[in-house]
Design a protein around this motif. Structure first.
Motif, PDB file in Angstrom:
ATOM      1  N   MET A 361      33.915 -49.029 -15.097  1.00 53.27           N
ATOM      2  CA  MET A 361      33.283 -48.540 -16.272  1.00 53.27           C
ATOM      3  C   MET A 361      33.318 -46.946 -15.864  1.00 53.27           C
ATOM      4  O   MET A 361      33.762 -45.712 -17.206  1.00 53.27           O
ATOM      5  N   ALA A 362      33.303 -46.401 -15.024  1.00 50.07           N
ATOM      6  CA  ALA A 362      32.483 -44.485 -15.041  1.00 50.07           C
ATOM      7  C   ALA A 362      33.613 -44.236 -15.268  1.00 50.07           C
ATOM      8  O   ALA A 362      34.538 -42.990 -15.352  1.00 50.07           O
ATOM      9  N   GLY A 363      34.719 -45.194 -14.464  1.00 49.00           N
ATOM     10  CA  GLY A 363      36.204 -44.206 -14.300  1.00 49.00           C
ATOM     11  C   GLY A 363      36.816 -43.661 -16.325  1.00 49.00           C
ATOM     12  O   GLY A 363      37.315 -42.929 -16.760  1.00 49.00           O
ATOM     13  N   ASN A 364      35.950 -44.892 -17.167  1.00 47.09           N
ATOM     14  CA  ASN A 364      36.595 -44.479 -18.395  1.00 47.09           C
ATOM     15  C   ASN A 364      36.609 -44.012 -19.019  1.00 47.09           C
ATOM     16  O   ASN A 364      36.751 -42.952 -20.211  1.00 47.09           O
ATOM     17  N   PHE A 365      35.176 -42.732 -18.699  1.00 44.31           N
ATOM     18  CA  PHE A 365      34.263 -42.098 -19.773  1.00 44.31           C
ATOM     19  C   PHE A 365      34.229 -40.300 -18.597  1.00 44.31           C
ATOM     20  O   PHE A 365      33.676 -39.607 -19.051  1.00 44.31           O
ATOM     21  N   ASN A 366      35.237 -40.360 -17.429  1.00 43.37           N
ATOM     22  CA  ASN A 366      35.436 -38.944 -17.135  1.00 43.37           C
ATOM     23  C   ASN A 366      36.629 -38.499 -17.673  1.00 43.37           C
ATOM     24  O   ASN A 366      38.008 -38.822 -17.855  1.00 43.37           O
ATOM     25  N   ASP A 367      36.298 -36.751 -18.729  1.00 45.99           N
ATOM     26  CA  ASP A 367      37.054 -36.581 -19.322  1.00 45.99           C
ATOM     27  C   ASP A 367      37.954 -35.122 -19.077  1.00 45.99           C
ATOM     28  O   ASP A 367      38.448 -34.757 -19.913  1.00 45.99           O
ATOM     29  N   GLY A 368      37.809 -34.603 -17.845  1.00 46.32           N
ATOM     30  CA  GLY A 368      38.304 -33.384 -17.191  1.00 46.32           C
ATOM     31  C   GLY A 368      37.680 -32.743 -17.960  1.00 46.32           C
ATOM     32  O   GLY A 368      37.215 -31.821 -17.444  1.00 46.32           O
ATOM     33  N   SER A 369      35.748 -32.681 -18.681  1.00 48.64           N
ATOM     34  CA  SER A 369      35.236 -31.722 -18.809  1.00 48.64           C
ATOM     35  C   SER A 369      34.459 -31.247 -17.032  1.00 48.64           C
ATOM     36  O   SER A 369      34.042 -30.188 -17.243  1.00 48.64           O
ATOM     37  N   ILE A 370      34.047 -31.997 -16.549  1.00 51.14           N
ATOM     38  CA  ILE A 370      33.163 -31.944 -15.564  1.00 51.14           C
ATOM     39  C   ILE A 370      33.521 -32.395 -14.791  1.00 51.14           C
ATOM     40  O   ILE A 370      33.545 -33.924 -14.260  1.00 51.14           O
ATOM     41  N   LYS A 371      33.298 -32.357 -12.879  1.00 41.51           N
ATOM     42  CA  LYS A 371      33.910 -32.799 -11.645  1.00 41.51           C
ATOM     43  C   LYS A 371      32.953 -34.161 -11.930  1.00 41.51           C
ATOM     44  O   LYS A 371      31.536 -34.443 -11.560  1.00 41.51           O
ATOM     45  N   GLY A 372      33.745 -35.341 -11.310  1.00 37.94           N
ATOM     46  CA  GLY A 372      32.268 -37.100 -11.609  1.00 37.94           C
ATOM     47  C   GLY A 372      31.911 -36.732 -12.690  1.00 37.94           C
ATOM     48  O   GLY A 372      30.630 -37.577 -12.331  1.00 37.94           O
ATOM     49  N   LYS A 373      31.839 -36.655 -13.903  1.00 40.31           N
ATOM     50  CA  LYS A 373      31.161 -36.711 -15.132  1.00 40.31           C
ATOM     51  C   LYS A 373      30.070 -37.843 -14.724  1.00 40.31           C
ATOM     52  O   LYS A 373      28.688 -38.211 -15.369  1.00 40.31           O
ATOM     53  N   VAL A 374      30.824 -39.119 -14.687  1.00 39.75           N
ATOM     54  CA  VAL A 374      30.279 -40.101 -15.137  1.00 39.75           C
ATOM     55  C   VAL A 374      30.459 -40.556 -13.787  1.00 39.75           C
ATOM     56  O   VAL A 374      31.593 -40.978 -13.208  1.00 39.75           O
ATOM     57  N   GLN A 375      29.493 -41.492 -13.147  1.00 40.83           N
ATOM     58  CA  GLN A 375      29.190 -40.952 -11.446  1.00 40.83           C
ATOM     59  C   GLN A 375      29.346 -43.009 -11.373  1.00 40.83           C
ATOM     60  O   GLN A 375      28.289 -42.982 -11.854  1.00 40.83           O
ATOM     61  N   PHE A 376      29.824 -43.270 -10.545  1.00 34.59           N
ATOM     62  CA  PHE A 376      28.952 -45.251  -9.964  1.00 34.59           C
ATOM     63  C   PHE A 376      28.311 -44.918  -8.656  1.00 34.59           C
ATOM     64  O   PHE A 376      27.922 -44.262  -7.724  1.00 34.59           O
ATOM     65  N   GLY A 377      26.716 -44.953  -9.323  1.00 37.96           N
ATOM     66  CA  GLY A 377      25.530 -44.595  -7.933  1.00 37.96           C
ATOM     67  C   GLY A 377      26.151 -45.288  -6.158  1.00 37.96           C
ATOM     68  O   GLY A 377      26.534 -46.159  -6.131  1.00 37.96           O
ATOM     69  N   SER A 378      24.750 -44.617  -6.206  1.00 37.17           N
ATOM     70  CA  SER A 378      24.674 -44.987  -4.670  1.00 37.17           C
ATOM     71  C   SER A 378      24.287 -46.610  -4.350  1.00 37.17           C
ATOM     72  O   SER A 378      24.025 -47.128  -5.060  1.00 37.17           O
ATOM     73  N   PHE A 405      31.552 -37.942  -4.711  1.00 38.47           N
ATOM     74  CA  PHE A 405      30.598 -38.353  -5.137  1.00 38.47           C
ATOM     75  C   PHE A 405      29.657 -38.025  -5.379  1.00 38.47           C
ATOM     76  O   PHE A 405      29.493 -37.344  -4.159  1.00 38.47           O
ATOM     77  N   VAL A 406      28.377 -38.007  -5.766  1.00 33.86           N
ATOM     78  CA  VAL A 406      26.868 -36.917  -5.393  1.00 33.86           C
ATOM     79  C   VAL A 406      26.290 -37.165  -4.487  1.00 33.86           C
ATOM     80  O   VAL A 406      25.492 -36.997  -3.885  1.00 33.86           O
ATOM     81  N   GLY A 407      26.743 -38.717  -3.614  1.00 29.15           N
ATOM     82  CA  GLY A 407      25.823 -38.715  -2.845  1.00 29.15           C
ATOM     83  C   GLY A 407      24.365 -39.712  -2.340  1.00 29.15           C
ATOM     84  O   GLY A 407      24.494 -40.853  -3.200  1.00 29.15           O
ATOM     85  N   MET A 408      23.875 -39.846  -1.261  1.00 32.01           N
ATOM     86  CA  MET A 408      22.610 -41.273  -0.566  1.00 32.01           C
ATOM     87  C   MET A 408      21.588 -40.427  -1.828  1.00 32.01           C
ATOM     88  O   MET A 408      21.126 -39.130  -1.869  1.00 32.01           O
ATOM     89  N   LEU A 409      20.510 -40.847  -1.770  1.00 29.23           N
ATOM     90  CA  LEU A 409      19.514 -40.844  -1.967  1.00 29.23           C
ATOM     91  C   LEU A 409      17.848 -41.540  -1.603  1.00 29.23           C
ATOM     92  O   LEU A 409      18.624 -42.594  -1.139  1.00 29.23           O
ATOM     93  N   THR A 410      17.099 -41.682  -1.867  1.00 28.50           N
ATOM     94  CA  THR A 410      15.969 -42.585  -0.829  1.00 28.50           C
ATOM     95  C   THR A 410      15.252 -43.615  -2.213  1.00 28.50           C
ATOM     96  O   THR A 410      14.779 -45.321  -1.284  1.00 28.50           O
ATOM     97  N   ASP A 411      15.157 -43.426  -3.406  1.00 30.28           N
ATOM     98  CA  ASP A 411      14.502 -44.484  -3.835  1.00 30.28           C
ATOM     99  C   ASP A 411      13.066 -44.836  -3.868  1.00 30.28           C
ATOM    100  O   ASP A 411      12.723 -45.762  -3.443  1.00 30.28           O
ATOM    101  N   ASN A 459      28.219 -31.601  -3.762  1.00 31.04           N
ATOM    102  CA  ASN A 459      28.618 -32.528  -4.854  1.00 31.04           C
ATOM    103  C   ASN A 459      27.208 -32.225  -5.930  1.00 31.04           C
ATOM    104  O   ASN A 459      27.336 -32.073  -6.648  1.00 31.04           O
ATOM    105  N   ALA A 460      26.255 -33.087  -4.968  1.00 25.68           N
ATOM    106  CA  ALA A 460      24.853 -32.923  -5.726  1.00 25.68           C
ATOM    107  C   ALA A 460      24.377 -31.141  -6.117  1.00 25.68           C
ATOM    108  O   ALA A 460      23.913 -31.400  -7.316  1.00 25.68           O
ATOM    109  N   LYS A 461      24.572 -30.756  -5.313  1.00 19.72           N
ATOM    110  CA  LYS A 461      23.859 -29.167  -5.559  1.00 19.72           C
ATOM    111  C   LYS A 461      24.121 -28.677  -7.267  1.00 19.72           C
ATOM    112  O   LYS A 461      24.004 -27.960  -7.469  1.00 19.72           O
TER     113      LYS A 461
END
Length: 466
Positions: A361-378, A405-411, A459-461
């Motif tokens: 689903m994330a891949g459906n809405f990556n339109d080339g405007s931003i690297k990894g615009k829609v992400q499948f999160g951690s 991928f923008v990587g991990m988080l603690t949540d 990537n996250a930065k």
């Protein structure tokens, strides 16, 4: 007994070790989603003992203790901090193969230089030692964050939050930089009529005007979004069972708002409609400001009504759900994309059976405007353990671009949880190293090292504009 956590913990071949030690271990941490209390950072809280910093609010540990038959007195009850810790120490040896076994000993070693396994035999000694260390400046809240090279962190904050502590932290110019994240779940929680009426009154007080109709509500939310933006907030987050989306206007939002404010319950269909409309409105506002929106989807909360009544919410009685996610997620994202109002988006899944659904689903809405615009999160919540992380990484690799991928988080709500980033980084490096050892990737240390460094930090930065 000495700990099993060596320098090469989870790293199963030489290439994995090169990747981790050379490209992942020392890069700073960007923790873009957590539940840390900002007042404790602003005040540089000093914890009296390890129970306060380690056990308080930790649902993972509470669930394990209950499973072992530990009385609630030693979990959320009125037992002393020391007695609660001793009961946790009694539990730990029985958590083998649960991620808590890894996390517990990783955190003891990284924060307190304790390289023995926690058990009833050494519990009192460890309790006293950690209590002493927690009084040192290095182990106050700011020191704990700096020790792990936390460069940026984003807390999770209700629209009614004054953000005074974020402002205080900013003025002190301490490291790490701390920003708020807009979490408006209560602003559309119309399924609980009494609580919603109280919340809207509170929101009206914060914005300085009565909220009498739907347009007033939207105006109040915009005002708070602007306020968060002014303080440095650039992220929003939403914790939902599922995405809400409707194609037709079967109801009138203003009529529904007034109905619930008159203390009348909405039907299930009316609740669903109202949530869908608010979410679309908010998402368009995030896009106007260049924010990133996050959607944590899939939990069923407060399953145990008996214990909810005595202990309250957020005490360890939530689980993953099995809701259908694809259709409404597709409709929601497409509605925004159709008018070019889909901002940067991260989708987090709680049921591993839906991993491929979310990744594609994330891949459906990556339109080339931003690297990894829609992400499948951690890997999130029940999935942020070794198996869950590996599955998320493998799914993302198969269905999208792991390199974006923008990587991990603690949540997390704990200041000792930043080893979660180390845990993820070791797992990531081991998976890539195994591919090299199997002849499935070239043994190009420099290139693969760059990919690892990007996922862990760069990537996250770039993505969040930090």
């Amino acid at each position: 007994m000495k700990t099993f956590i060596t320098d090469d913990f989870l790293l199963q071949n030489e290439f994995s070790k090169k990747l981790y030690h050379g490209y992942a271990a020392d890069v700073p941490i960007i923790d873009y989603h957590n539940h840390l209390p900002p007042n404790e950072i602003s005040e540089n809280r000093v914890f009296e003992n390890i129970t306060q910093v380690w056990l308080a609010g930790d649902h993972y540990k509470w669930r394990a203790m209950r499973a072992l038959g530990i009385n609630e007195k030693y979990i959320t009850g009125d037992a002393s901090d020391k007695d609660k810790f001793l009961k946790w120490a009694e539990t730990v040896p029985y958590t083998v193969r649960n991620p808590l076994y890894h996390w517990t000993h990783l955190e003891l070693q990284r924060y307190f230089d304790i390289d023995s396994l926690l058990s009833p035999k050494n519990a009192e000694e460890i309790y006293d030692r950690t209590a002493f260390m927690l009084q040192q400046t290095s182990h106050h809240t700011v020191g704990l964050l700096q020790e792990k090279k936390v460069e940026y962190l984003c807390t999770t904050d209700d629209p009614t939050n004054t953000l005074e502590h974020h402002k205080s932290i900013s003025k002190k110019e301490i490291s790490p930089k701390v920003f708020p994240t807009f979490r408006p779940d209560k602003a559309f929680a119309v399924e609980d009529t009494p609580s919603y009426v109280v919340y809207i009154a509170k929101l009206g007080t914060v914005v300085g005007s009565d909220i009498k109709n739907y347009d007033d509500l939207l105006a109040a939310l915009v005002q708070r979004i602007d306020y968060f933006h002014e303080i440095g907030g650039r992220l929003a987050d939403h914790g939902l069972e599922q995405m809400y989306y409707v194609e037709k206007d079967d109801f009138n939002s203003d009529t529904l708002f007034k109905k619930v404010m008159d203390k009348n319950n909405l039907s299930a269909e009316e609740v669903y409609f109202f949530k869908a409309k608010i979410l679309l409105f908010l998402s368009r506002e995030y896009h106007r400001r260049g924010w990133t929106q996050q959607f944590h989807l899939g939990p069923i909360r407060n399953n145990n009504k008996r214990l909810l009544a005595s202990l309250g919410p957020d005490t360890g009685f939530d689980s993953m759900g099995d809701l259908h996610q694809a259709k409404t997620m597709s409709g929601f994202l497409n509605e925004l994309d159709s008018t070019n109002e889909l901002t940067k988006t991260i989708l987090y899944n709680l049921n591993p059976s839906d991993n491929e659904v979310f990744a594609t689903m994330a891949g459906n809405f990556n339109d080339g405007s931003i690297k990894g615009k829609v992400q499948f999160g951690s890997a999130w919540w029940f999935l942020d353990q070794k198996d869950g992380m590996e599955k998320q990484i493998n799914t993302l690799s198969n269905m999208g671009l792991l390199s974006c991928f923008v990587g991990m988080l603690t949540d997390s709500r704990s200041f000792l949880s930043f080893t979660r980033h180390e845990y993820f980084r070791r797992i990531l490096c081991n998976l890539i190293g195994k591919d090299v050892a199997n002849g499935e990737l070239p043994a190009d240390e420099k290139w693969l090292g760059k990919i690892v460094g990007d996922i862990c930090y760069h990537n996250a930065k770039d993505y969040f504009g930090l």
